[in-house]
Design an enzyme around this catalytic site. Structure first.
Site, PDB file in Angstrom:
ATOM      1  N   ARG A 112       0.932  -1.231  -0.130  1.00 37.22           N
ATOM      2  CA  ARG A 112      -0.041   0.204  -0.042  1.00 37.22           C
ATOM      3  C   ARG A 112       0.795   1.026  -0.027  1.00 37.22           C
ATOM      4  NH1 ARG A 112      -3.562  -2.978   3.356  1.00 37.22           N
ATOM      5  NH2 ARG A 112      -5.007  -3.760   2.197  1.00 37.22           N
ATOM      6  N   LYS A 134       3.939  12.029 -10.862  1.00 36.69           N
ATOM      7  CA  LYS A 134       3.181  11.054 -11.788  1.00 36.69           C
ATOM      8  C   LYS A 134       3.890   9.701 -12.026  1.00 36.69           C
ATOM      9  CE  LYS A 134       0.552  14.234 -14.905  1.00 36.69           C
ATOM     10  NZ  LYS A 134       0.273  14.290 -16.241  1.00 36.69           N
ATOM     11  N   GLU A 176      11.632  18.666 -23.782  1.00 34.98           N
ATOM     12  CA  GLU A 176      11.024  19.171 -22.570  1.00 34.98           C
ATOM     13  C   GLU A 176      11.021  20.357 -22.135  1.00 34.98           C
ATOM     14  OE1 GLU A 176       7.972  17.083 -21.729  1.00 34.98           O
ATOM     15  OE2 GLU A 176       8.616  14.956 -22.158  1.00 34.98           O
ATOM     16  N   LYS A 212       8.313  23.553 -13.315  1.00 43.43           N
ATOM     17  CA  LYS A 212       7.587  22.516 -13.096  1.00 43.43           C
ATOM     18  C   LYS A 212       6.932  22.782 -11.623  1.00 43.43           C
ATOM     19  CE  LYS A 212       6.688  17.773 -13.655  1.00 43.43           C
ATOM     20  NZ  LYS A 212       6.646  16.526 -14.406  1.00 43.43           N
ATOM     21  N   GLU A 222      -3.545  17.618 -11.530  1.00 43.94           N
ATOM     22  CA  GLU A 222      -3.885  17.932 -12.846  1.00 43.94           C
ATOM     23  C   GLU A 222      -5.271  18.296 -13.266  1.00 43.94           C
ATOM     24  OE1 GLU A 222      -1.361  16.036 -15.784  1.00 43.94           O
ATOM     25  OE2 GLU A 222      -3.272  16.289 -17.245  1.00 43.94           O
ATOM     26  N   ARG A 226      -1.795  22.144 -14.529  1.00 42.25           N
ATOM     27  CA  ARG A 226      -0.801  21.086 -14.820  1.00 42.25           C
ATOM     28  C   ARG A 226      -1.182  20.684 -15.845  1.00 42.25           C
ATOM     29  NH1 ARG A 226       1.722  16.491 -10.748  1.00 42.25           N
ATOM     30  NH2 ARG A 226       3.010  15.732 -12.327  1.00 42.25           N
ATOM     31  N   ASN A 230       1.239  19.062 -20.849  1.00 40.69           N
ATOM     32  CA  ASN A 230       0.963  18.175 -21.796  1.00 40.69           C
ATOM     33  C   ASN A 230       1.022  18.796 -23.334  1.00 40.69           C
ATOM     34  OD1 ASN A 230       0.604  16.165 -20.006  1.00 40.69           O
ATOM     35  ND2 ASN A 230      -1.633  16.746 -19.918  1.00 40.69           N
ATOM     36  N   HIS A 233       2.084  16.777 -26.226  1.00 43.28           N
ATOM     37  CA  HIS A 233       1.852  15.570 -25.870  1.00 43.28           C
ATOM     38  C   HIS A 233       0.416  14.529 -26.198  1.00 43.28           C
ATOM     39  CE1 HIS A 233       5.191  16.551 -23.124  1.00 43.28           C
ATOM     40  NE2 HIS A 233       5.122  15.141 -22.550  1.00 43.28           N
ATOM     41  N   HIS A 237       1.878  11.614 -28.046  1.00 42.19           N
ATOM     42  CA  HIS A 237       1.436  10.294 -27.554  1.00 42.19           C
ATOM     43  C   HIS A 237       0.681   9.403 -28.698  1.00 42.19           C
ATOM     44  CE1 HIS A 237       1.108  11.366 -22.892  1.00 42.19           C
ATOM     45  NE2 HIS A 237       2.320  11.133 -23.287  1.00 42.19           N
ATOM     46  N   HIS A 250      10.493   9.528 -26.872  1.00 37.74           N
ATOM     47  CA  HIS A 250       9.227  10.275 -26.400  1.00 37.74           C
ATOM     48  C   HIS A 250       9.576  11.825 -26.484  1.00 37.74           C
ATOM     49  CE1 HIS A 250       6.397  11.753 -23.725  1.00 37.74           C
ATOM     50  NE2 HIS A 250       7.096  12.410 -23.084  1.00 37.74           N
TER      51      HIS A 250
END
Ligand SMILES: NC(=O)c1ccc[n+]([C@@H]2O[C@H](COP(=O)([O-])OP(=O)(O)OC[C@H]3O[C@@H](n4cnc5c(N)ncnc54)[C@H](O)[C@@H]3O)[C@@H](O)[C@H]2O)c1
Ligand SMILES: [Zn+2]
Length: 346
Positions: A112, A134, A176, A212, A222, A226, A230, A233, A237, A250
């Site tokens: 957990r 993330k 980035e 950031k 997000e 936030r 992206n 992205h 993606h 990426h």
């Protein structure tokens, strides 16, 4: 050595940026270091010399985005169980964004949730993925579809690890950095136009993390700003997915994705032709790709919907508004998006 603090509603942790790898991880229980053979072969001894703990175990998973899967997570969990790590144990992610995302996730679900530390070794991981919590893995339906928010206890970004990074991987990280500058900081964009990242590494890393941090501090989960991270992205993606994560890195997909987003932003008069060209010129100066030929625009469009950020029928696009600001739009007409895709199918 400089330090930036990330503060979310639930936690706060330091990001240490240094030019050498002399940092100390002290932990009064067991530590599991997770890396891949490439990074371990190059730098593991330096990392291990910095860890003082009750016991230190190392496990490696194969290198590559194609291994950012549940199988790798299970393997890491098995290493942890077989070495009897308990809830006081600590995981250390030692590698690029792939290792960071997998280990963050594995540590977030092991019994957990146990603590973890990020020691990022790629530029991309140092400026972006190691910070912000993330974590996750890919599956056949798309990228990062399985995961959770799990903040590290600390991040150690040492530029000296980057000395062995191939040029192409380095450029993927620059992509980035450029993303942060376009979305949030006009001055930093100007700086990048007249200075090379490789000659100003610690400064560019600190600047990107500062940006950031500001964003994550405001919106950890997000729900608003936030999402601006992206930028590039939504398109990127899909390119990654359609090319099976093989042709491009990426950061390269993000580079092409930013140019696609810019084309859409230009059609909406959010940015001028000159601003668009400035961004492309900066990307190209690092040999980043700015074009990908789309084979079928309709298939490409449908793929947007397997991205979790586009769960419902509304697609979310992050579009630059001049330089240094962004608009997050979820009401862009399909026809306009298809027009952009058509421009990349010639
Ligand atoms: N969690 C986030 O917020 C976030 C943000 C951006 C990207 N990401 C994720 O990050 C991943 C991309 O990360 P990446 O670009 O670091 O890729 P990566 O982790 O695959 O690393 C790139 C390559 O460089 C090698 N490498 C790593 N460090 C090295 C070193 N010091 N010297 C030589 N080789 C080295 C790796 O073994 C790998 O082959 C993607 O999966 C992406 O989804 C996550
Ligand atoms: Zn990214």
């Amino acid at each position: 050595m400089s330090q930036i603090t990330i503060s979310t509603q639930t936690t706060s942790y330091p990001v240490h940026i240094s030019e050498n790898e002399n940092f100390e991880i002290i932990h009064n229980a067991k530590v599991l270091v997770v890396s891949n053979p490439r990074v371990a072969g190059l730098h593991l001894s330096k990392l291990l010399a910095n860890i003082s703990a009750k016991e230190v175990y190392v496990c490696t998973i194969p290198d590559g985005e194609q291994y950012k899967t549940m199988q790798s997570v299970e393997y890491i969990l098995e290493c942890a169980f077989s070495n009897k790590l308990d809830r006081s144990s600590l995981f250390v992610a030692f590698g690029g964004g792939v290792i960071g995302d997998i280990v963050g996730f594995a540590s977030g679900i092991y019994q957990r949730g146990v603590g973890f530390i990020q020691v990022p070794t790629t530029l991309l991981a140092q400026v972006d993925s190691s910070v912000g919590g993330k974590t996750g893995v890919n599956n056949g339906f798309g990228k990062n579809l399985i995961g959770l928010f799990h903040q590290p206890q600390a991040v150690y970004a040492s530029t000296s690890f980057l000395s062995t990074l191939p040029k192409r991987e380095f450029a993927a990280g620059v992509s980035e950095i450029i993303k942060m500058a376009v979305c949030f900081d006009k001055e930093f964009f100007r700086f990048l136009e007249s200075n090379r990242v490789e000659e100003n590494l610690a400064y560019c890393i600190a600047k990107s993390i500062e940006i950031k941090a500001r964003v994550v501090n405001q919106d950890e989960r997000e729900q608003g700003i936030r999402a601006a991270l992206n930028y590039g992205h939504t398109f990127g993606h899909v390119i990654e997915n359609l090319t099976g994560y093989r042709n491009y890195l990426h950061g390269e997909c993000v580079s092409i994705g930013m140019v696609m987003a810019n084309t859409l932003a230009y059609k909406l008069s959010y940015i001028s032709k000159e601003e668009m060209q400035k961004i492309s010129k900066l990307l190209e100066s690092y040999n980043l790709p700015t074009y990908h030929k789309i084979a079928d625009c309709h298939i490409f469009y449908e793929k947007f919907f397997s991205d979790k950020k586009s769960r419902d029928s509304n697609l979310t696009f992050v579009l630059p508004e001049h330089l240094g600001a962004v608009k997050i739009s979820n009401d862009i007409p399909k026809e306009l998006v298809l027009e952009v895709l058509e421009e990349f199918s010639k």
